[in-house]
Design a protein around this motif. Structure first.
Motif, PDB file in Angstrom:
ATOM      1  N   PRO A  59      14.171 -45.916  16.587  1.00  0.00           N
ATOM      2  CA  PRO A  59      14.825 -46.872  15.678  1.00  0.00           C
ATOM      3  C   PRO A  59      14.899 -46.035  14.049  1.00  0.00           C
ATOM      4  O   PRO A  59      15.787 -47.396  13.713  1.00  0.00           O
ATOM      5  CB  PRO A  59      12.600 -47.208  15.090  1.00  0.00           C
ATOM      6  N   ALA A  60      14.883 -45.352  13.571  1.00  0.00           N
ATOM      7  CA  ALA A  60      15.823 -44.956  12.460  1.00  0.00           C
ATOM      8  C   ALA A  60      17.428 -45.007  12.624  1.00  0.00           C
ATOM      9  O   ALA A  60      18.068 -45.476  11.392  1.00  0.00           O
ATOM     10  CB  ALA A  60      15.142 -43.195  11.849  1.00  0.00           C
ATOM     11  N   LEU A  61      17.636 -44.316  13.811  1.00  0.00           N
ATOM     12  CA  LEU A  61      18.819 -44.541  13.973  1.00  0.00           C
ATOM     13  C   LEU A  61      19.706 -45.212  14.210  1.00  0.00           C
ATOM     14  O   LEU A  61      20.225 -46.375  13.697  1.00  0.00           O
ATOM     15  CB  LEU A  61      19.582 -43.525  15.598  1.00  0.00           C
ATOM     16  N   ALA A  67      22.506 -52.094  10.502  1.00  0.00           N
ATOM     17  CA  ALA A  67      22.666 -52.919   8.665  1.00  0.00           C
ATOM     18  C   ALA A  67      24.582 -52.477   8.524  1.00  0.00           C
ATOM     19  O   ALA A  67      24.817 -52.803   7.458  1.00  0.00           O
ATOM     20  CB  ALA A  67      21.727 -51.617   8.228  1.00  0.00           C
ATOM     21  N   THR A  68      24.957 -51.721   8.967  1.00  0.00           N
ATOM     22  CA  THR A  68      26.943 -51.026   9.069  1.00  0.00           C
ATOM     23  C   THR A  68      27.576 -51.852   9.899  1.00  0.00           C
ATOM     24  O   THR A  68      28.604 -51.348   9.378  1.00  0.00           O
ATOM     25  CB  THR A  68      26.858 -50.191   8.387  1.00  0.00           C
ATOM     26  N   SER A 114      27.108 -51.254  20.499  1.00  0.00           N
ATOM     27  CA  SER A 114      26.843 -52.554  19.494  1.00  0.00           C
ATOM     28  C   SER A 114      27.807 -53.151  20.693  1.00  0.00           C
ATOM     29  O   SER A 114      29.059 -53.404  20.657  1.00  0.00           O
ATOM     30  CB  SER A 114      27.493 -52.214  18.280  1.00  0.00           C
ATOM     31  N   TYR A 115      26.866 -54.623  20.758  1.00  0.00           N
ATOM     32  CA  TYR A 115      27.440 -55.853  21.121  1.00  0.00           C
ATOM     33  C   TYR A 115      28.694 -56.115  20.256  1.00  0.00           C
ATOM     34  O   TYR A 115      28.328 -56.794  19.725  1.00  0.00           O
ATOM     35  CB  TYR A 115      26.528 -56.696  21.434  1.00  0.00           C
ATOM     36  N   GLY A 116      29.489 -56.343  21.594  1.00  0.00           N
ATOM     37  CA  GLY A 116      31.129 -56.861  20.520  1.00  0.00           C
ATOM     38  C   GLY A 116      31.772 -55.560  19.423  1.00  0.00           C
ATOM     39  O   GLY A 116      32.398 -56.366  18.731  1.00  0.00           O
ATOM     40  N   VAL A 117      31.155 -54.863  18.712  1.00  0.00           N
ATOM     41  CA  VAL A 117      31.272 -54.281  18.196  1.00  0.00           C
ATOM     42  C   VAL A 117      32.382 -52.902  18.638  1.00  0.00           C
ATOM     43  O   VAL A 117      33.649 -52.402  17.970  1.00  0.00           O
ATOM     44  CB  VAL A 117      31.010 -53.795  17.000  1.00  0.00           C
ATOM     45  N   GLY A 118      32.042 -51.835  19.119  1.00  0.00           N
ATOM     46  CA  GLY A 118      32.583 -50.718  19.724  1.00  0.00           C
ATOM     47  C   GLY A 118      31.231 -50.067  20.150  1.00  0.00           C
ATOM     48  O   GLY A 118      29.789 -50.139  21.098  1.00  0.00           O
TER      49      GLY A 118
END
Length: 209
Positions: A59-61, A67-68, A114-118
């Motif tokens: 969860p922390a990871l 957030a970014t 990440s969905y749609g990011v990489g």
């Protein structure tokens, strides 16, 4: 219901609102990320979890990435890296789907999607690693000039540790010898043997053994 003013009977215990459990905020993930480079290296950085409990550490990871860099929806890792290998990992606000590999995947790495990011490939620094060692590994994984895999970084650190230990052991031996523990070269004779003269009746010459 009017608040109790002290003039009437106090409210019954059952009428009070139940107390809510105190929610503890997880400590921030110990994370080091390398700046974007082209071509990209085999790693995007390093993660140093505090325990080997993935369900407690993830969860922390994911919060740091959500957030970014976009919400983490999936992850992949080697099945021997963690004691437990669940397929669904609950994190705040959603669930991360996990894929586990028995071969063909670096056992010292975790891959986040990440969905749609990489995707991001991170060195997993073992949780029980000493602070100085972990700092070196995380700095190396985040160094754009280095192009080493997770296993190669850990192997290089082991070689460095072995070399440092050999140097320390040599220093301890030299200090012990200087303090009178043993001769510096115990295999050398204490004194040179006396020469032995042998008479050769044929050549009539002197030989020294």
């Amino acid at each position: 219901m009017n608040p109790h003013t002290g003039t009437g009977p106090p409210p019954r215990t059952g009428d009070r609102a139940p107390s809510r459990p105190v929610r503890t905020t997880p400590r921030p993930a110990r994370l080091a990320l390398r700046p974007p480079t082209f071509p990209p290296g085999p790693l995007c950085g390093a993660w140093w979890p505090r325990t080997d409990d993935l369900m407690a550490e993830l969860p922390a990871l994911t919060e740091a990435f959500d957030a970014t860099r976009g919400r983490v929806s999936r992850m992949a890792s080697h099945r021997d890296t963690w004691p437990a290998t669940p397929c669904d990992l609950p994190v705040p606000g959603h669930t991360v789907k996990a894929a586990w590999f028995a071969s063909g995947f670096d056992p010292h790495m975790i891959r986040l999607f990440s969905y749609g990011v990489g995707r991001w490939d991170l060195l997993v620094v073992p949780s029980r690693t000493e602070t100085a060692t972990a700092a070196r590994l995380m700095a190396a994984a985040a160094d754009p000039a280095l192009h080493l895999t997770a296993s190669e970084l850990l192997a290089a650190e082991r070689r460095l540790h072995t070399k440092d230990e050999a140097v320390r052991e040599q220093g301890r031996m030299e200090q012990w010898e200087d303090e009178g523990g043993a001769p510096r070269h115990p295999w050398a004779p204490l004194s040179a043997p006396a020469p032995v003269t042998v008479r050769d009746p044929l050549l009539d010459c002197r030989r020294v053994r």
